[in-house]
Scaffold this motif. Structure first.
Motif, PDB file in Angstrom:
ATOM      1  N   LYS A 133    -125.587 -98.821 126.688  1.00  0.00           N
ATOM      2  CA  LYS A 133    -125.002 -99.566 125.487  1.00  0.00           C
ATOM      3  C   LYS A 133    -125.780 -99.297 124.136  1.00  0.00           C
ATOM      4  CE  LYS A 133    -121.941-103.114 127.505  1.00  0.00           C
ATOM      5  NZ  LYS A 133    -121.622-104.252 127.717  1.00  0.00           N
ATOM      6  N   VAL A 134    -125.092 -98.993 123.065  1.00  0.00           N
ATOM      7  CA  VAL A 134    -125.762 -98.920 121.810  1.00  0.00           C
ATOM      8  C   VAL A 134    -125.292 -99.818 120.869  1.00  0.00           C
ATOM      9  CG1 VAL A 134    -126.105 -97.314 119.819  1.00  0.00           C
ATOM     10  CG2 VAL A 134    -126.395 -96.267 122.426  1.00  0.00           C
ATOM     11  N   SER A 135    -126.036-100.565 119.992  1.00  0.00           N
ATOM     12  CA  SER A 135    -125.363-101.293 118.876  1.00  0.00           C
ATOM     13  C   SER A 135    -125.491-100.698 117.445  1.00  0.00           C
ATOM     14  CB  SER A 135    -126.211-102.930 119.113  1.00  0.00           C
ATOM     15  OG  SER A 135    -125.844-103.430 120.260  1.00  0.00           O
ATOM     16  N   LEU A 136    -124.672-100.764 116.799  1.00  0.00           N
ATOM     17  CA  LEU A 136    -124.909-100.315 115.400  1.00  0.00           C
ATOM     18  C   LEU A 136    -124.670-101.589 114.490  1.00  0.00           C
ATOM     19  CD1 LEU A 136    -122.407 -97.336 115.398  1.00  0.00           C
ATOM     20  CD2 LEU A 136    -124.997 -97.198 115.796  1.00  0.00           C
ATOM     21  N   ILE A 137    -125.768-102.058 114.087  1.00  0.00           N
ATOM     22  CA  ILE A 137    -125.916-103.344 113.420  1.00  0.00           C
ATOM     23  C   ILE A 137    -125.628-102.856 111.922  1.00  0.00           C
ATOM     24  CG2 ILE A 137    -127.194-105.422 113.094  1.00  0.00           C
ATOM     25  CD1 ILE A 137    -128.457-105.015 115.882  1.00  0.00           C
ATOM     26  N   THR A 138    -124.800-103.367 111.294  1.00  0.00           N
ATOM     27  CA  THR A 138    -124.500-103.097 109.969  1.00  0.00           C
ATOM     28  C   THR A 138    -124.918-104.529 108.909  1.00  0.00           C
ATOM     29  OG1 THR A 138    -123.028-101.332 110.595  1.00  0.00           O
ATOM     30  CG2 THR A 138    -122.951-102.111 108.349  1.00  0.00           C
ATOM     31  N   GLU A 169    -121.263-100.708 120.348  1.00  0.00           N
ATOM     32  CA  GLU A 169    -120.846-102.117 119.678  1.00  0.00           C
ATOM     33  C   GLU A 169    -121.142-102.163 118.193  1.00  0.00           C
ATOM     34  OE1 GLU A 169    -122.015-106.744 120.356  1.00  0.00           O
ATOM     35  OE2 GLU A 169    -123.401-105.262 121.010  1.00  0.00           O
ATOM     36  N   ALA A 170    -120.346-102.456 117.470  1.00  0.00           N
ATOM     37  CA  ALA A 170    -120.474-102.539 116.077  1.00  0.00           C
ATOM     38  C   ALA A 170    -120.599-103.996 115.656  1.00  0.00           C
ATOM     39  CB  ALA A 170    -119.364-101.971 115.344  1.00  0.00           C
ATOM     40  N   LYS A 171    -121.760-104.255 114.986  1.00  0.00           N
ATOM     41  CA  LYS A 171    -122.039-105.819 114.570  1.00  0.00           C
ATOM     42  C   LYS A 171    -122.025-105.696 113.057  1.00  0.00           C
ATOM     43  CE  LYS A 171    -124.644-107.087 118.541  1.00  0.00           C
ATOM     44  NZ  LYS A 171    -126.071-107.661 118.972  1.00  0.00           N
ATOM     45  N   VAL A 172    -121.324-106.364 112.304  1.00  0.00           N
ATOM     46  CA  VAL A 172    -121.242-106.364 110.975  1.00  0.00           C
ATOM     47  C   VAL A 172    -121.856-107.863 110.406  1.00  0.00           C
ATOM     48  CG1 VAL A 172    -120.041-106.172 108.831  1.00  0.00           C
ATOM     49  CG2 VAL A 172    -119.284-104.697 110.750  1.00  0.00           C
ATOM     50  N   LEU A 173    -122.924-107.866 109.878  1.00  0.00           N
ATOM     51  CA  LEU A 173    -123.543-109.065 109.558  1.00  0.00           C
ATOM     52  C   LEU A 173    -123.760-109.076 107.979  1.00  0.00           C
ATOM     53  CD1 LEU A 173    -126.450-108.914 111.986  1.00  0.00           C
ATOM     54  CD2 LEU A 173    -124.206-109.955 112.247  1.00  0.00           C
ATOM     55  N   ASP A 174    -123.936-110.314 107.420  1.00  0.00           N
ATOM     56  CA  ASP A 174    -123.896-110.486 105.984  1.00  0.00           C
ATOM     57  C   ASP A 174    -125.303-110.547 105.877  1.00  0.00           C
ATOM     58  OD1 ASP A 174    -124.385-112.512 103.656  1.00  0.00           O
ATOM     59  OD2 ASP A 174    -122.406-112.057 103.659  1.00  0.00           O
ATOM     60  N   PHE A 175    -125.797-109.901 104.808  1.00  0.00           N
ATOM     61  CA  PHE A 175    -127.204-109.701 104.397  1.00  0.00           C
ATOM     62  C   PHE A 175    -127.685-111.076 103.754  1.00  0.00           C
ATOM     63  CE2 PHE A 175    -130.593-108.192 101.354  1.00  0.00           C
ATOM     64  CZ  PHE A 175    -131.459-107.830 102.202  1.00  0.00           C
ATOM     65  N   VAL A 176    -127.053-111.951 103.350  1.00  0.00           N
ATOM     66  CA  VAL A 176    -127.684-113.214 102.964  1.00  0.00           C
ATOM     67  C   VAL A 176    -127.380-114.404 103.823  1.00  0.00           C
ATOM     68  CG1 VAL A 176    -127.273-115.163 101.109  1.00  0.00           C
ATOM     69  CG2 VAL A 176    -127.235-112.477 100.613  1.00  0.00           C
ATOM     70  N   LYS A 177    -126.339-114.250 104.430  1.00  0.00           N
ATOM     71  CA  LYS A 177    -125.996-115.413 105.461  1.00  0.00           C
ATOM     72  C   LYS A 177    -126.836-115.055 106.647  1.00  0.00           C
ATOM     73  CE  LYS A 177    -121.078-116.297 103.789  1.00  0.00           C
ATOM     74  NZ  LYS A 177    -119.878-116.177 104.087  1.00  0.00           N
ATOM     75  N   ASP A 178    -127.107-113.931 107.067  1.00  0.00           N
ATOM     76  CA  ASP A 178    -127.688-113.703 108.402  1.00  0.00           C
ATOM     77  C   ASP A 178    -129.077-113.017 108.015  1.00  0.00           C
ATOM     78  OD1 ASP A 178    -125.507-113.947 110.192  1.00  0.00           O
ATOM     79  OD2 ASP A 178    -124.621-112.387 109.089  1.00  0.00           O
ATOM     80  N   ALA A 179    -129.867-113.885 106.889  1.00  0.00           N
ATOM     81  CA  ALA A 179    -131.170-113.377 106.424  1.00  0.00           C
ATOM     82  C   ALA A 179    -132.046-113.112 107.629  1.00  0.00           C
ATOM     83  CB  ALA A 179    -131.510-114.125 105.300  1.00  0.00           C
ATOM     84  N   GLY A 180    -132.090-114.478 108.535  1.00  0.00           N
ATOM     85  CA  GLY A 180    -133.064-114.199 109.663  1.00  0.00           C
ATOM     86  C   GLY A 180    -133.055-112.943 110.522  1.00  0.00           C
ATOM     87  N   GLU A 181    -131.809-112.646 110.824  1.00  0.00           N
ATOM     88  CA  GLU A 181    -131.846-111.257 111.629  1.00  0.00           C
ATOM     89  C   GLU A 181    -132.119-109.941 110.677  1.00  0.00           C
ATOM     90  OE1 GLU A 181    -130.249-109.524 115.132  1.00  0.00           O
ATOM     91  OE2 GLU A 181    -131.281-111.202 114.544  1.00  0.00           O
ATOM     92  N   ALA A 182    -131.740-110.021 109.328  1.00  0.00           N
ATOM     93  CA  ALA A 182    -132.265-108.902 108.728  1.00  0.00           C
ATOM     94  C   ALA A 182    -133.801-108.960 108.642  1.00  0.00           C
ATOM     95  CB  ALA A 182    -132.061-109.171 107.241  1.00  0.00           C
ATOM     96  N   LYS A 183    -134.428-110.036 108.416  1.00  0.00           N
ATOM     97  CA  LYS A 183    -135.767-110.266 108.375  1.00  0.00           C
ATOM     98  C   LYS A 183    -136.472-109.605 109.864  1.00  0.00           C
ATOM     99  CE  LYS A 183    -139.913-112.947 107.876  1.00  0.00           C
ATOM    100  NZ  LYS A 183    -140.338-114.602 107.289  1.00  0.00           N
ATOM    101  N   ARG A 184    -135.692-110.052 111.106  1.00  0.00           N
ATOM    102  CA  ARG A 184    -136.281-109.413 112.246  1.00  0.00           C
ATOM    103  C   ARG A 184    -136.087-108.049 112.449  1.00  0.00           C
ATOM    104  NH1 ARG A 184    -134.479-108.233 117.327  1.00  0.00           N
ATOM    105  NH2 ARG A 184    -132.265-108.323 116.728  1.00  0.00           N
ATOM    106  N   LEU A 185    -135.147-107.606 111.975  1.00  0.00           N
ATOM    107  CA  LEU A 185    -134.860-106.075 112.002  1.00  0.00           C
ATOM    108  C   LEU A 185    -135.507-105.150 110.742  1.00  0.00           C
ATOM    109  CD1 LEU A 185    -131.218-106.264 113.124  1.00  0.00           C
ATOM    110  CD2 LEU A 185    -133.134-105.355 114.443  1.00  0.00           C
ATOM    111  N   ARG A 186    -136.458-106.026 110.204  1.00  0.00           N
ATOM    112  CA  ARG A 186    -136.901-105.472 108.898  1.00  0.00           C
ATOM    113  C   ARG A 186    -136.024-104.610 107.925  1.00  0.00           C
ATOM    114  NH1 ARG A 186    -142.784-102.737 111.234  1.00  0.00           N
ATOM    115  NH2 ARG A 186    -143.418-104.851 112.108  1.00  0.00           N
ATOM    116  N   VAL A 187    -134.959-105.224 107.802  1.00  0.00           N
ATOM    117  CA  VAL A 187    -133.777-104.522 106.970  1.00  0.00           C
ATOM    118  C   VAL A 187    -133.775-105.340 105.563  1.00  0.00           C
ATOM    119  CG1 VAL A 187    -131.482-104.544 106.250  1.00  0.00           C
ATOM    120  CG2 VAL A 187    -132.147-103.921 108.737  1.00  0.00           C
ATOM    121  N   ASN A 188    -134.255-104.677 104.312  1.00  0.00           N
ATOM    122  CA  ASN A 188    -134.454-105.203 103.254  1.00  0.00           C
ATOM    123  C   ASN A 188    -133.719-104.767 101.932  1.00  0.00           C
ATOM    124  OD1 ASN A 188    -135.436-102.506 102.960  1.00  0.00           O
ATOM    125  ND2 ASN A 188    -137.809-103.106 102.873  1.00  0.00           N
TER     126      ASN A 188
END
Length: 219
Positions: free
Chosen positions: A20-25, A53-72
């Protein structure tokens, strides 16, 4: 976003997936420029295989996940499999870049690349964190090779992470790093080169960056 013919070709291409592969957007409620296109592209790609698997996340609401994945910044795509190989796309991967994204998904699914054994052995010399940024443009015919090489290196060595940055969507970064042509590769902020170079050249530049960097983040 993808044509019906492209969707058929993708399904055929993804028959070789193994895990499996996740595309976290990451996008946001009030979508940024090209956020919509990036989200739609990811959903189309995920529909081509039950192993994606496609995961669409909110950059603001899911800030913790963005930080974990180093998405800035957004739009962003993180490709993860059994583990996170540090592969990130910033901006919609369109034009010449789409086939590279597809190949990345296959490599992440397999957890391995087709790099020669000699290159993999040399890669073992990279024992400290390396951050590669590849600045690209959709119409650049040489950019896919640079993207592909950097991502293969990241898959083979967990000390390496790679960001692909669309200069038309992140003009301020193109200005910051004096991007006059693409692809431009920046390693650990203080080592750079332009053009599609072979893996061996990337490795030499990474080793040089580790020798010369005074940034404690990379020491």
């Amino acid at each position: 976003m993808l044509s019906d013919n492209a969707k058929v070709l993708l399904k055929k291409k993804f028959e070789g997936l193994t895990d499996k592969v996740s595309l976290i957007t990451f996008t946001q409620e009030f979508e940024c420029r090209f956020c919509k296109e990036t989200r739609e592209l990811v959903l189309d790609i995920a529909a081509a295989s039950p192993l994606i698997e496609a995961k669409v996340l909110d950059f603001v609401k899911d800030a913790g996940e963005a930080k974990r994945l180093r998405v800035n910044k957004i739009p962003a795509i993180a490709i993860t499999g059994k583990k996170d190989y540090g592969i990130r796309y910033y901006g919609v991967p369109a034009g010449f870049e789409l086939p590279v994204l597809v190949d990345d998904i296959i490599d992440v699914s397999r957890g391995a690349t087709t790099l020669p054994a000699t290159v993999k052995a040399r890669l073992a010399e990279i024992k400290k964190p390396v951050h590669i940024q590849v600045f690209v443009s959709p119409t650049c015919p040489y950019c896919p090779a640079a993207i592909r090489t950097s991502h293969q290196l990241a898959i083979e060595n967990t000390n390496i992470r790679t960001d692909v940055v669309e200069i038309s969507e992140f003009v301020y970064l193109a200005q910051k790093y004096s991007v006059m042509g693409t692809p431009k590769v920046v390693i650990n902020e203080d080592t750079s080169f332009t053009g599609a170079q072979p893996p061996e050249f990337f490795i030499e530049q990474m080793l040089a960056a580790l020798r010369t960097s005074f940034n404690p983040m990379y020491s």
